[in-house]
Scaffold this motif. Structure first.
Motif, PDB file in Angstrom:
ATOM      1  N   LEU A 106       0.813  -1.214   0.000  1.00 56.14           N
ATOM      2  CA  LEU A 106       0.000   0.000   0.000  1.00 56.14           C
ATOM      3  C   LEU A 106       0.848   1.267   0.000  1.00 56.14           C
ATOM      4  CD1 LEU A 106      -2.813   1.236   0.088  1.00 56.14           C
ATOM      5  CD2 LEU A 106      -2.810   0.936   2.572  1.00 56.14           C
ATOM      6  N   SER A 107       1.956   1.265   0.699  1.00 53.46           N
ATOM      7  CA  SER A 107       2.799   2.460   0.777  1.00 53.46           C
ATOM      8  C   SER A 107       3.937   2.459  -0.243  1.00 53.46           C
ATOM      9  CB  SER A 107       3.387   2.593   2.189  1.00 53.46           C
ATOM     10  OG  SER A 107       4.152   1.452   2.513  1.00 53.46           O
ATOM     11  N   PRO A 112      -0.669  -0.723  -7.315  1.00 50.38           N
ATOM     12  CA  PRO A 112      -2.107  -0.488  -7.494  1.00 50.38           C
ATOM     13  C   PRO A 112      -2.915  -0.750  -6.233  1.00 50.38           C
ATOM     14  CG  PRO A 112      -1.552  -2.638  -8.325  1.00 50.38           C
ATOM     15  CD  PRO A 112      -0.261  -2.044  -7.810  1.00 50.38           C
ATOM     16  N   SER A 113      -2.251  -0.867  -5.104  1.00 46.83           N
ATOM     17  CA  SER A 113      -2.927  -1.275  -3.862  1.00 46.83           C
ATOM     18  C   SER A 113      -4.083  -0.347  -3.493  1.00 46.83           C
ATOM     19  CB  SER A 113      -1.917  -1.326  -2.719  1.00 46.83           C
ATOM     20  OG  SER A 113      -0.804  -2.118  -3.059  1.00 46.83           O
ATOM     21  N   ALA A 114      -3.834   0.972  -3.514  1.00 58.23           N
ATOM     22  CA  ALA A 114      -4.861   1.923  -3.093  1.00 58.23           C
ATOM     23  C   ALA A 114      -6.071   1.878  -4.023  1.00 58.23           C
ATOM     24  CB  ALA A 114      -4.284   3.340  -3.051  1.00 58.23           C
ATOM     25  N   ALA A 147      -1.560   5.235   2.049  1.00 52.90           N
ATOM     26  CA  ALA A 147      -1.330   5.252   0.595  1.00 52.90           C
ATOM     27  C   ALA A 147      -0.108   6.087   0.250  1.00 52.90           C
ATOM     28  CB  ALA A 147      -2.565   5.787  -0.126  1.00 52.90           C
ATOM     29  N   TRP A 148       0.513   5.754  -0.886  1.00 51.60           N
ATOM     30  CA  TRP A 148       1.789   6.386  -1.231  1.00 51.60           C
ATOM     31  C   TRP A 148       1.628   7.715  -1.951  1.00 51.60           C
ATOM     32  CZ3 TRP A 148       3.092   7.104  -6.434  1.00 51.60           C
ATOM     33  CH2 TRP A 148       2.318   6.419  -7.374  1.00 51.60           C
ATOM     34  N   PHE A 154      -6.940  11.251  -1.046  1.00 52.74           N
ATOM     35  CA  PHE A 154      -8.148  12.062  -1.207  1.00 52.74           C
ATOM     36  C   PHE A 154      -9.341  11.192  -1.598  1.00 52.74           C
ATOM     37  CE2 PHE A 154     -10.935  14.382  -4.168  1.00 52.74           C
ATOM     38  CZ  PHE A 154     -11.495  15.270  -3.259  1.00 52.74           C
ATOM     39  N   ARG A 155      -9.131  10.264  -2.549  1.00 49.47           N
ATOM     40  CA  ARG A 155     -10.222   9.362  -2.937  1.00 49.47           C
ATOM     41  C   ARG A 155     -10.675   8.510  -1.750  1.00 49.47           C
ATOM     42  NH1 ARG A 155      -7.257   8.993  -7.836  1.00 49.47           N
ATOM     43  NH2 ARG A 155      -6.118   7.171  -7.085  1.00 49.47           N
ATOM     44  N   ALA A 156      -9.702   8.091  -0.942  1.00 52.91           N
ATOM     45  CA  ALA A 156     -10.057   7.297   0.229  1.00 52.91           C
ATOM     46  C   ALA A 156     -10.840   8.129   1.241  1.00 52.91           C
ATOM     47  CB  ALA A 156      -8.792   6.729   0.870  1.00 52.91           C
ATOM     48  N   ARG A 157     -10.515   9.407   1.356  1.00 55.53           N
ATOM     49  CA  ARG A 157     -11.249  10.265   2.286  1.00 55.53           C
ATOM     50  C   ARG A 157     -12.703  10.396   1.858  1.00 55.53           C
ATOM     51  NH1 ARG A 157      -9.693  16.532   4.022  1.00 55.53           N
ATOM     52  NH2 ARG A 157     -11.201  16.691   5.740  1.00 55.53           N
ATOM     53  N   GLU A 158     -12.923  10.579   0.556  1.00 53.45           N
ATOM     54  CA  GLU A 158     -14.299  10.618   0.058  1.00 53.45           C
ATOM     55  C   GLU A 158     -15.028   9.324   0.392  1.00 53.45           C
ATOM     56  OE1 GLU A 158     -13.780  13.472  -3.869  1.00 53.45           O
ATOM     57  OE2 GLU A 158     -14.010  11.321  -4.104  1.00 53.45           O
TER      58      GLU A 158
END
Length: 363
Positions: A106-107, A112-114, A147-148, A154-158
């Motif tokens: 992920l980091s 493509p993990s995120a 995420a790296w 930002f997408r994860a925050r949404e």
């Protein structure tokens, strides 16, 4: 970077594309297949040029210190990419398998993990099942923390805010969405933040109506009902009013308004307010016409068409736009053409089109 590009060019010329390419911090690249990894080392299966491993024998491998790795280009996977793009309920098994493979990376830059985690989170939310909502919230939170790249965070925050609303945390989600909108002048971020706030406001309105089914005879809550309804409509309609060229997002917001008009009409019928119910039903119908006319290529256009096709001829006879055009002609003026969606404007320069807003205001 030059070394990596040169390696890829050579490999393509030799028609031997490796499974994975590790870019090291010293500028070198190591092609091969990742066999396993832990906190200290990555074990990479390698193939010596001109000396393929004999049949039945294990190819040689090397251990590379994880701290020496700058980034990893994982092997192309069209099926994985298709599942990430679709992110539907039907893609959950494939996305789960991909997440099991890529969660340790992920980091790691260029992994493509995120993207896999966020797609899995949205697919889980689409099931509408509470336990899947909790799992999605965990995934989005993890991506936002580890995420790296900032775009993935930002997408994860949404996604996390949507998962919060799905798990009964709408008030907290709205507070965070307000902060998100206040911290940015990017139109894309503003649209998404406002949509999140609209969804949270819609849940508040639904809860209010369930708790106050006879709000119309209680003077202490009448104003609150109108405030909640007007707020959610304002948020849903904003993309169409100010960012008309953002077709998918404008149509998404208009369909949200349709759902609110339908909710209000049903509530008003139950409360014994037939005239108000008809007014909101007419607004739902007219907004569906807008979606079909202005954004015909969107999924919401299909939903709007289905809704319109289910109406009776008497209901369809109501046409606000046709009536407005008729009045203009009767007053001796020419009828302007239906405007196309306008380009997105910055928050500092956008102006509110009054005629469009009036069309959606509750009469």
């Amino acid at each position: 970077m030059k070394a990596r590009l040169l390696l890829l060019v050579v490999l393509s010329l030799c028609n031997r594309l490796p499974a994975d390419v590790l870019e090291l911090k010293n500028g070198q690249c190591r092609p091969g297949k990742i066999l396993q990894a832990d906190e200290k080392f990555i074990r990479l299966e390698v193939e010596i040029p001109g000396q393929p491993a004999p049949a039945g024998q294990v190819a040689p491998s090397i251990a590379i210190p994880r701290g020496d790795v700058q980034a990893i280009d994982f092997s192309p996977a069209p099926d994985r990419d298709a599942a990430v793009r679709s992110a539907g309920v039907q893609d959950i098994p494939a996305l789960e398998a991909s997440w099991q493979k890529f969660s340790p990376w992920l980091s790691t830059p260029r992994s493509p993990s995120a993207a896999v985690a966020c797609a899995l989170g949205h697919a889980l939310l689409a099931t509408k099942e509470p336990h899947n909502g909790e799992r999605a919230l965990e995934l989005f939170t993890l991506v936002e923390e580890k995420a790296w790249q900032d775009a993935d965070k930002f997408r994860a925050r949404e996604g996390r805010l949507r998962a919060m609303m799905a798990t009964g945390q709408a008030a907290r989600a709205m507070d965070e969405a307000k902060a998100l909108a206040a911290d940015s002048e990017d139109p894309e971020i503003l649209i998404e933040a406002n949509y999140l706030m609209a969804q949270a406001s819609a849940k508040q309105l639904e809860s209010f109506l369930k708790e106050n089914p006879r709000w119309n005879i209680d003077p202490n809550v009448i104003d609150e009902r109108h405030r909640l309804q007007n707020r959610v409509l304002e948020l849903y309609l904003q993309p169409a009013l100010f960012f008309g060229s953002e077709g998918s997002k404008a149509a998404r917001g208009l369909w949200g308004a349709v759902e609110i008009y339908k909710l209000s009409a049903e509530n008003e019928r139950q409360a014994g307010l037939p005239d108000a119910a008809k007014s909101h039903a007419d607004l739902a119908m007219e907004t569906c016409r807008d979606i079909v006319t202005l954004y015909p290529e969107t999924p919401e256009a299909n939903l709007a068409s289905t809704y319109l096709n289910a109406l009776s001829p008497e209901q369809l006879a109501v046409n606000f736009e046709a009536q407005a055009r008729k009045e203009i002609v009767e007053n001796g003026n020419s009828v302007p053409p239906t405007p196309a969606p306008t380009p997105a404007e910055s928050p500092a320069t956008r102006k509110e089109p009054k005629t469009k807003r009036k069309k959606h205001e509750k009469k």
